[in-house]
Write a protein that holds these residues in place. Structure first.
Motif, short mmCIF file in Angstrom:
data_model
loop_
_atom_site.label_atom_id
_atom_site.label_comp_id
_atom_site.label_asym_id
_atom_site.label_seq_id
_atom_site.Cartn_x
_atom_site.Cartn_y
_atom_site.Cartn_z
N GLN A 177 46.79 -89.68 4.56
CA GLN A 177 45.31 -89.39 4.40
C GLN A 177 44.54 -88.92 5.93
O GLN A 177 45.32 -90.32 7.42
CB GLN A 177 45.25 -90.01 4.21
N PHE A 178 43.88 -88.11 6.32
CA PHE A 178 43.56 -88.14 7.83
C PHE A 178 42.35 -89.03 7.95
O PHE A 178 41.62 -89.14 6.65
CB PHE A 178 43.39 -86.06 7.04
N GLU A 235 39.91 -87.70 14.24
CA GLU A 235 40.15 -87.06 15.37
C GLU A 235 39.74 -87.99 16.32
O GLU A 235 38.17 -87.91 17.40
CB GLU A 235 40.12 -85.14 15.79
N LEU A 248 44.79 -86.41 16.19
CA LEU A 248 44.69 -86.64 14.83
C LEU A 248 45.20 -87.59 14.01
O LEU A 248 46.55 -87.78 15.02
CB LEU A 248 44.94 -85.11 14.35
N THR A 249 44.38 -88.90 13.64
CA THR A 249 44.94 -90.19 13.13
C THR A 249 45.26 -90.82 11.81
O THR A 249 44.01 -89.11 11.57
CB THR A 249 44.23 -91.61 13.96
N PHE A 250 46.63 -90.49 11.31
CA PHE A 250 46.79 -90.31 10.04
C PHE A 250 47.15 -91.70 9.39
O PHE A 250 47.59 -91.97 9.97
CB PHE A 250 47.89 -89.08 9.26
N GLU A 262 49.55 -90.90 15.14
CA GLU A 262 48.74 -89.83 15.94
C GLU A 262 49.69 -88.58 16.69
O GLU A 262 50.75 -88.67 16.58
CB GLU A 262 48.53 -90.29 17.11
N ARG A 275 46.34 -82.00 18.22
CA ARG A 275 46.05 -80.96 17.47
C ARG A 275 46.37 -79.69 17.85
O ARG A 275 47.10 -79.21 16.52
CB ARG A 275 44.32 -81.33 17.57
N ALA A 315 43.60 -77.09 11.68
CA ALA A 315 43.43 -78.33 11.72
C ALA A 315 41.63 -78.54 11.64
O ALA A 315 41.15 -79.35 11.23
CB ALA A 315 44.01 -78.87 13.36
N LEU A 368 40.40 -79.81 8.46
CA LEU A 368 40.64 -81.81 8.43
C LEU A 368 39.38 -81.98 8.19
O LEU A 368 38.77 -81.75 8.99
CB LEU A 368 41.44 -81.84 9.33
N GLU A 409 37.50 -86.35 6.83
CA GLU A 409 37.72 -87.32 6.81
C GLU A 409 37.91 -87.90 5.18
O GLU A 409 37.63 -87.54 4.44
CB GLU A 409 36.56 -88.15 7.33
N LEU A 454 48.57 -79.17 4.56
CA LEU A 454 47.11 -79.41 3.85
C LEU A 454 46.92 -78.75 2.76
O LEU A 454 47.58 -77.65 1.90
CB LEU A 454 45.91 -78.32 4.93
#
Length: 187
Positions: A72-73, A76, A81-83, A93, A96, A103, A106, A108, A126
């Motif tokens: 899950q995103f 940023e 980008l943190t998932f 992480e 980008r 990107a 993306l 939240e 995606l």
């Protein structure tokens, strides 16, 4: 797992020339003289370089098993980008640049699928479609037909695309994330 050169299909990941390559396009060629071969367009999964290779049916290549995992995103921060892993809630992480221009799509909380090789991310999928608002477009010209002409528009994420003339600022539209094209108005 070893496979013959003529068994390579689009989407397969193979080890070739010391790197990991994804088959983008595959064309079977049967020349009048000589044996048949597969003309394969390959994309390097690490540095995104492209390569065209011929593989004969007598050659064998190593097909790599790629694992997929749902993430899950989250957010940023400074180009990173943190998932979050949906199974164990660990965070990862990625730069980008790893995703590239896609990107921008993306959002939240968006569910994505990471492709992993030996626990290292090598690709990301995606959702095929996202719903975004039109923030800028030209006004509709009376008498302009919707069948033949599209007009430029800017989406809420800053991405430019072409939309039919009846679409106006403030409307939400469904966009294809791969081709960056208009599909339909959002319900």
């Amino acid at each position: 797992m070893k496979i013959n050169g003529n068994e390579i299909r689009p989407g397969n990941v193979i080890e070739h020339k010391g790197g990991l390559w994804a088959a983008v396009k595959v064309q079977s060629v049967k020349p009048g003289k000589g044996g048949a071969y597969a003309q394969v367009e390959l994309k390097n999964l690490i540095d995104n370089t492209k390569l065209n290779e011929r593989f004969r049916s007598s050659e064998s290549v190593e097909k790599v098993r790629v694992d997929t995992k749902d993430f899950q995103f989250l957010f940023e921060n400074d180009g990173m980008l943190t998932f979050m892993d949906n199974e164990n809630y660990e965070q990862i992480e990625l730069a980008r640049d790893f995703i590239g221009e896609r990107a921008a799509f993306l959002q939240e909380g968006m569910a994505v699928t990471l492709e992993l090789w030996e626990e290292k991310p090598i690709g990301i999928n995606l959702p095929e479609q996202v719903t975004l608002e039109i923030t800028e477009t030209e006004p509709t010209i009376k008498g302009q037909t919707a069948a033949s002409s599209y007009k430029p528009a800017v989406l809420e994420n800053g991405v430019r695309t072409m939309v039919p003339p009846f679409v106006t600022v403030g409307e939400k539209v469904v966009i294809d994330t791969t081709e960056v094209t208009y599909i339909k108005r959002a319900d």
